[in-house]
Design an enzyme around this catalytic site. Structure first.
Site, PDB file in Angstrom:
ATOM      1  N   PHE A   2       0.859  -1.185   0.000  1.00  0.00           N
ATOM      2  CA  PHE A   2       0.000   0.000   0.000  1.00  0.00           C
ATOM      3  C   PHE A   2       0.899   1.240   0.000  1.00  0.00           C
ATOM      4  CE2 PHE A   2      -1.773  -3.306   2.948  1.00  0.00           C
ATOM      5  CZ  PHE A   2      -2.443  -3.994   1.948  1.00  0.00           C
ATOM      6  N   ASP A  38       2.321   4.398   0.502  1.00  0.00           N
ATOM      7  CA  ASP A  38       2.059   5.595   1.294  1.00  0.00           C
ATOM      8  C   ASP A  38       3.351   6.387   1.458  1.00  0.00           C
ATOM      9  OD1 ASP A  38       3.513   4.007   3.024  1.00  0.00           O
ATOM     10  OD2 ASP A  38       2.079   4.083   4.677  1.00  0.00           O
ATOM     11  N   ASP A  89       3.437  -5.771   3.804  1.00  0.00           N
ATOM     12  CA  ASP A  89       3.113  -4.398   4.200  1.00  0.00           C
ATOM     13  C   ASP A  89       2.661  -4.360   5.655  1.00  0.00           C
ATOM     14  OD1 ASP A  89       1.299  -1.924   4.526  1.00  0.00           O
ATOM     15  OD2 ASP A  89       2.226  -1.552   2.579  1.00  0.00           O
TER      16      ASP A  89
END
Length: 370
Positions: free
Chosen positions: A267, A269, A343
Site C-alpha cells: 500500500f 504511502d 506491508d
C-alpha cells in the site's frame, strides 16, 4: 472501468492521454485507455525511474530477514490486528463498517512540523499519525456516536466530524473538509448498495481483485491514479488496504477464504517507503534526498512522488517473489506470504524504528489518496 479487446492508439499529444479506439460501422469511437494496474504500474515506473532506485542487495537482505520470520504470526493475516489494535473485535457487527470509515479517511496524517502534531488520547494512551484516526473513531463509538452507521455518516455535518476527530491540542487533524467530503460520499454509496460495507463488497464475490475494481469504480475518492512518462498508472493504496483489512477481519472470523489475495500489492504511502530506504531496498538520488530534507511539498502526481510510490510497489513484489522461492527451495513447502502481509509487517516496523529512521525524510504530499 477496465476495457478489453481494444486497439490502443495515442491520439492526444496535448494531454498525453492514451485512448482506446474501436471502429464501428458508422464511426470510430474512442474511450480513455484504463490505467495500468498497481503491480504493472510499479514495474513500469521502476524501469524508467530517474530519482528512485531498487537496490538488489537490499531486496535480498530483507528477503533473508523475512525468511527468519516466516513461521511467526508477524507474517500472517493475524499481523493485521497488530497494525490495528484499536479496531473493534473482529466478531462484532461494527468491525467491518469501522474498517470502511477508517480506510475512507486514511490519508495525510503527517504534521507540518514535528512539534505540532495532532494527538488523540484514548484509554490512557496518546496516539499520533494514523492511529489518531483509529482512536478518534473508537472513542466516538464509546461516546454513543453512531459513526459506523452509513445512515449517520453519509449525512453527518462538518462540525459533527470535527468533534469526532478532535485533537487533544491546538493542532487539528489535517484536511478535515476533505475527510468530511469523502466519508459522506462513501456512506451514500453504501446506502445505495445494501446499507453496509459487507453488503457492498459482497457484490465482488470472494475475489480480491474484483473487490478493488468495485471500490474504485463506485467510490470516486478511491481512484488513486496518475500519469507517468505518458502512461496512465494506478496505485489504489486505500482501495487495496480496504480489501486487505476486510480479509484480516474475515480471517480472524475463520471466513477468510478470499481468492486472488496475491493480486494485491503493498500500500504505497509515505511511511513504508521510508522503511524501504532505511532497509536499503530503495535508494534516492542525492537531488531527491536533498529536496525531501528541505521539506519541499511534492504535488500528487509529481514525477518524483510517482517514482517513490511505484518503486516501493515493485520492490515489495520482488521481495515477495524471492521470499516465496526461498521458502520453496529451502523448506520444500508452499508460500502463503503475499504483499499485503509484507506491508502489514513493514508499516509497524517503520513506526517501531522511527527514531533510527529519523535521518531519512518522508515525502510530503497533501492528498486524499494516502
Amino acid at each position: 472501468m477496465f476495457h478489453a479487446n481494444c486497439h490502443l492508439s495515442q491520439i492526444s499529444e496535448i494531454t498525453g492521454n492514451n485512448y482506446c479506439c474501436v471502429q464501428t460501422r458508422s464511426k470510430q469511437e474512442c474511450i480513455m485507455e484504463p490505467p495500468l494496474l498497481p503491480r504493472e504500474s510499479g514495474q513500469y515506473v521502476a524501469e524508467r525511474s530517474q530519482d528512485v532506485f531498487v537496490e538488489e542487495e537490499g531486496v535480498q537482505r530483507v528477503v533473508e530477514m523475512l525468511y527468519t520470520l516466516r513461521l511467526s504470526d508477524d507474517l500472517t493475516a493475524s499481523g493485521w490486528k497488530k497494525a490495528n489494535p484499536l479496531a473493534p473485535p473482529s466478531t462484532s457487527d461494527q468491525a467491518l463498517n469501522w474498517v470502511f470509515v477508517v480506510d475512507t479517511m486514511n490519508f495525510s496524517f503527517w504534521p507540518e512540523t514535528e512539534t505540532q502534531q495532532c494527538e488523540v488520547t484514548y484509554k490512557g494512551t496518546t496516539y499520533t499519525g494514523y492511529m489518531t484516526l483509529c482512536a478518534a473513531i473508537t472513542r466516538a463509538m464509546d461516546e454513543g456516536v453512531p459513526i459506523t452507521d452509513p445512515k449517520y455518516f453519509s449525512q453527518m455535518t462538518l462540525e459533527e466530524l470535527r468533534h469526532v476527530l478532535r485533537s487533544d491540542n491546538e493542532t487539528a487533524m489535517p484536511m478535515l473538509q476533505e475527510r468530511h467530503q469523502v466519508l459522506t460520499e462513501g456512506g451514500r454509496v453504501l446506502l445505495q448498495h445494501g446499507g453496509s460495507f459487507l453488503s457492498f463488497i459482497s457484490q465482488a464475490g470472494n475475489d480480491a481483485r474484483k473487490m478493488v475494481e468495485l471500490i474504485v469504480e463506485k467510490i470516486p475518492s478511491y481512484r488513486d491514479e496518475a500519469t507517468y512518462e505518458g502512461k496512465r498508472i494506478s496505485f489504489y493504496k486505500r482501495a487495496q488496504i480496504l480489501v486487505a483489512d476486510f480479509w484480516g477481519i474475515m480471517e480472524a472470523r475463520g471466513e477468510g477464504d478470499i481468492i486472488d489475495m496475491d493480486w494485491l500489492t503493498m500500500f504505497a504511502d509515505y511511511r513504508v517507503p521510508q522503511a524501504l530506504v532505511y532497509l536499503g531496498v530503495l535508494r534516492y538520488s542525492n537531488t531527491l534526498m536533498q529536496t525531501l530534507k528541505n521539506g519541499e511539498l511534492l504535488s500528487s502526481g509529481d514525477r518524483r512522488e510517482a517514482e517513490i510510490r511505484g518503486c516501493s510497489i515493485w520492490s515489495v513484489e520482488l521481495i515477495k517473489a524471492r521470499l516465496c522461492k526461498l521458502v520453496q527451495d529451502r523448506d520444500g513447502g508452499t508460500c502463503s506470504i503475499n504483499s499485503a502481509i509484507i506491508d502489514f509487517y513493514l508499516w509497524p516496523y517503520a513506526k517501531q524504528h522511527h527514531k533510527e529512521m529519523a535521518h531519512i525524510p518522508i515525502h510530503h504530499t497533501r492528498c486524499i489518496y494516502y
